[in-house]
Scaffold this active site. Structure first.
Site, PDB file in Angstrom:
ATOM      1  N   ARG A 173       0.805  -1.221   0.000  1.00 24.08           N
ATOM      2  CA  ARG A 173       0.000   0.000   0.000  1.00 24.08           C
ATOM      3  C   ARG A 173       0.843   1.279   0.000  1.00 24.08           C
ATOM      4  O   ARG A 173       0.475   2.289   0.596  1.00 24.08           O
ATOM      5  CB  ARG A 173      -0.936   0.039   1.223  1.00 24.08           C
ATOM      6  N   CYS A 217     -11.022   0.043   3.594  1.00 25.59           N
ATOM      7  CA  CYS A 217     -10.330  -0.343   4.828  1.00 25.59           C
ATOM      8  C   CYS A 217      -9.622   0.878   5.417  1.00 25.59           C
ATOM      9  O   CYS A 217      -8.899   1.587   4.721  1.00 25.59           O
ATOM     10  CB  CYS A 217      -9.323  -1.446   4.547  1.00 25.59           C
ATOM     11  N   GLU A 288      -4.495   3.371   6.807  1.00 21.51           N
ATOM     12  CA  GLU A 288      -4.409   3.240   5.350  1.00 21.51           C
ATOM     13  C   GLU A 288      -5.087   4.469   4.725  1.00 21.51           C
ATOM     14  O   GLU A 288      -4.701   4.974   3.685  1.00 21.51           O
ATOM     15  CB  GLU A 288      -5.110   1.955   4.906  1.00 21.51           C
TER      16      GLU A 288
HETATM   17  N1  EPU Z   1     -12.343 -10.650   9.642  1.00 18.69           N
HETATM   18  C1  EPU Z   1     -13.029 -10.729  10.818  1.00 18.69           C
HETATM   19  N2  EPU Z   1     -13.925  -9.740  11.111  1.00 18.69           N
HETATM   20  C2  EPU Z   1     -14.143  -8.692  10.285  1.00 18.69           C
HETATM   21  C3  EPU Z   1     -13.420  -8.613   9.075  1.00 18.69           C
HETATM   22  C4  EPU Z   1     -12.516  -9.619   8.780  1.00 18.69           C
HETATM   23  O1  EPU Z   1     -12.858 -11.653  11.606  1.00 18.69           O
HETATM   24  O2  EPU Z   1     -14.973  -7.847  10.631  1.00 18.69           O
HETATM   25  C5  EPU Z   1     -11.425 -11.747   9.301  1.00 18.69           C
HETATM   26  C6  EPU Z   1     -11.946 -12.524   8.095  1.00 18.69           C
HETATM   27  O3  EPU Z   1     -12.837 -13.524   8.474  1.00 18.69           O
HETATM   28  C7  EPU Z   1     -10.671 -13.069   7.496  1.00 18.69           C
HETATM   29  C8  EPU Z   1      -9.617 -12.011   7.845  1.00 18.69           C
HETATM   30  O4  EPU Z   1     -10.169 -11.226   8.890  1.00 18.69           O
HETATM   31  O5  EPU Z   1     -10.302 -14.262   8.144  1.00 18.69           O
HETATM   32  C9  EPU Z   1      -9.283 -11.131   6.647  1.00 18.69           C
HETATM   33  O6  EPU Z   1     -10.454 -10.449   6.220  1.00 18.69           O
HETATM   34  P1  EPU Z   1     -10.726 -10.126   4.679  1.00 18.69           P
HETATM   35  O7  EPU Z   1     -10.668 -11.397   3.880  1.00 18.69           O
HETATM   36  O8  EPU Z   1     -11.930  -9.292   4.591  1.00 18.69           O
HETATM   37  O9  EPU Z   1      -9.449  -9.324   4.219  1.00 18.69           O
HETATM   38  P2  EPU Z   1      -8.793  -8.005   4.821  1.00 18.69           P
HETATM   39  O10 EPU Z   1      -7.358  -8.319   5.090  1.00 18.69           O
HETATM   40  O11 EPU Z   1      -9.596  -7.413   5.915  1.00 18.69           O
HETATM   41  C10 EPU Z   1      -7.922  -7.104   2.526  1.00 18.69           C
HETATM   42  C11 EPU Z   1      -7.767  -5.692   2.004  1.00 18.69           C
HETATM   43  C12 EPU Z   1      -9.088  -5.239   1.390  1.00 18.69           C
HETATM   44  C13 EPU Z   1      -9.468  -6.220   0.278  1.00 18.69           C
HETATM   45  C14 EPU Z   1      -9.629  -7.607   0.913  1.00 18.69           C
HETATM   46  C15 EPU Z   1     -10.056  -8.691  -0.068  1.00 18.69           C
HETATM   47  C16 EPU Z   1      -6.244  -4.447   3.478  1.00 18.69           C
HETATM   48  C17 EPU Z   1      -6.138  -3.533   4.646  1.00 18.69           C
HETATM   49  N3  EPU Z   1      -7.478  -4.796   3.131  1.00 18.69           N
HETATM   50  O12 EPU Z   1      -8.881  -7.023   3.569  1.00 18.69           O
HETATM   51  O13 EPU Z   1      -8.844  -3.975   0.828  1.00 18.69           O
HETATM   52  O14 EPU Z   1     -10.687  -5.817  -0.340  1.00 18.69           O
HETATM   53  O15 EPU Z   1      -8.363  -7.983   1.496  1.00 18.69           O
HETATM   54  O16 EPU Z   1      -9.057  -8.969  -0.982  1.00 18.69           O
HETATM   55  O17 EPU Z   1      -5.216  -4.819   2.895  1.00 18.69           O
HETATM   56  C18 EPU Z   1      -9.083  -1.604   1.056  1.00 18.69           C
HETATM   57  O18 EPU Z   1      -7.864  -1.546   0.860  1.00 18.69           O
HETATM   58  O19 EPU Z   1      -9.818  -0.600   1.177  1.00 18.69           O
HETATM   59  C19 EPU Z   1      -9.690  -2.918   1.162  1.00 18.69           C
HETATM   60  C20 EPU Z   1     -10.946  -3.057   1.537  1.00 18.69           C
END
Ligand code: EPU
Length: 294
Positions: A173, A217, A288
């Site tokens: 990022r 995010c 972020e």
């Molecule tokens: N999780 C929870 N509770 C929540 C949200 C997530 O327990 O409220 C758990 C999920 O169950 C999963 C883990 O956390 O086991 C990761 O969650 P998720 O798959 O949603 O991925 P993330 O790491 O939260 C990243 C990017 C997103 C992108 C998604 C999908 C970052 C900070 N975020 O989210 O990017 O859409 O992967 O590929 O890198 C953004 O940058 O604005 C963004 C939304």
């Protein structure tokens, strides 16, 4: 606007009035962000050519006005007091040329169009190509850096320079363009193998609160495979509210605007989440989201 803002707006009108494109003085910035939050800028300028954008930056610098770029406004929090300077919108820079398996796209091209063209791992990310390159936007399937061949950006001297991929300083990022505040003007991208975007878009709609204004995010994932959303969720913070800003019940790394949220509400909520996660897990979540003017 603040006291003195009218003078600033008038001065910018005088300084930039002869440039091609659209200049709006005293422009409210909330409609230019996906959060729908924030005050006014002295002026917002939307050039239709890279050379005019470069000239506007040079003039703002010469006359000592703060300036900043805005693309899709999808990762921005504009303070309630607004921005006492010039905002440059890339929305008019929408060139699109495909040659020798490379797409040359203007900074203002919507990322959704590029995802459909051949960057499936970016499916569902809002915003523009320029903003996506500056913050190396991505999903768990990859980031835009995977496909960048070159980036054309404006140096502080006003000269335009083409950075080959290995000089873009891409990290999670982040990029040299964000770190050094170099406006991205155009990007060369290599096409990925084709993949159907529909399942990715469905998954995103299932796991993220796309129906309410937000900035995606809010926090970076802290590394070591940890997810900021998971950490915030484990602290029981979903639904925590300050004014009209709320930690999403859908995905804990999103703060949503329920209607009339102020930037100060969002920042108070951010502080609270950071403190809670730090005291429970010993991890300080970094933003972020970019706060304009900081
Ligand atoms: N999780 C929870 N509770 C929540 C949200 C997530 O327990 O409220 C758990 C999920 O169950 C999963 C883990 O956390 O086991 C990761 O969650 P998720 O798959 O949603 O991925 P993330 O790491 O939260 C990243 C990017 C997103 C992108 C998604 C999908 C970052 C900070 N975020 O989210 O990017 O859409 O992967 O590929 O890198 C953004 O940058 O604005 C963004 C939304």
């Amino acid at each position: 606007m603040e006291a003195g803002a009218g003078d600033g707006a008038r001065a910018l009108q005088r300084i930039l009035g002869d440039l091609p494109g659209e200049l709006r003085v005293g422009e409210p910035l909330a409609p230019h962000t996906t959060f729908r939050i924030g005050g006014r800028a002295y002026a917002l300028y939307r050039p239709t050519a890279e050379a005019a954008l470069a000239e506007a930056v040079v003039r703002a610098r010469t006359y000592g006005f703060p300036w900043r770029m805005v693309g899709g406004g999808s990762k921005l929090l504009v303070p309630d007091r607004g921005f006492p300077g010039l905002v440059l919108s890339t929305k008019g820079l929408v060139s699109w040329v495909e040659r020798d398996a490379i797409l040359s796209a203007g900074a203002g091209v919507p990322l959704s169009r590029v995802a459909r063209w051949g960057a499936w791992q970016l499916a569902g990310i809002p915003g523009t190509v320029g903003g996506a390159v500056a913050m190396n936007a991505g999903t768990r399937h990859g980031s835009i850096a995977d496909q960048v061949a070159w980036v054309q950006a404006l140096l502080p001297t006003g000269r335009v320079h083409t950075f080959p991929r290995d000089e873009c300083g891409f990290t999670y990022r982040d990029s040299v363009f964000r770190r050094l505040r170099l406006p991205v003007l155009a990007v060369g991208l290599r096409r990925q193998v084709w993949r159907d975007l529909a399942p990715l878009l469905v998954e995103r709609a299932r796991s993220q609160p796309l129906g309410l204004p937000s900035a995606g995010c809010v926090f970076r994932n802290p590394g070591d495979g940890k997810s900021a959303g998971w950490l915030v969720d484990q602290c029981g913070l979903k639904g925590t509210r300050v004014g009209d800003a709320v930690v999403s019940e859908h995905h804990a790394n999103f703060i949503c605007n329920l209607g009339r949220a102020r930037a100060s509400d969002v920042l108070q909520l951010v502080d609270h989440v950071q403190e809670q996660v730090a005291t429970r897990f010993g991890v300080w979540l970094s933003l972020e989201l970019e706060v304009v003017g900081e």
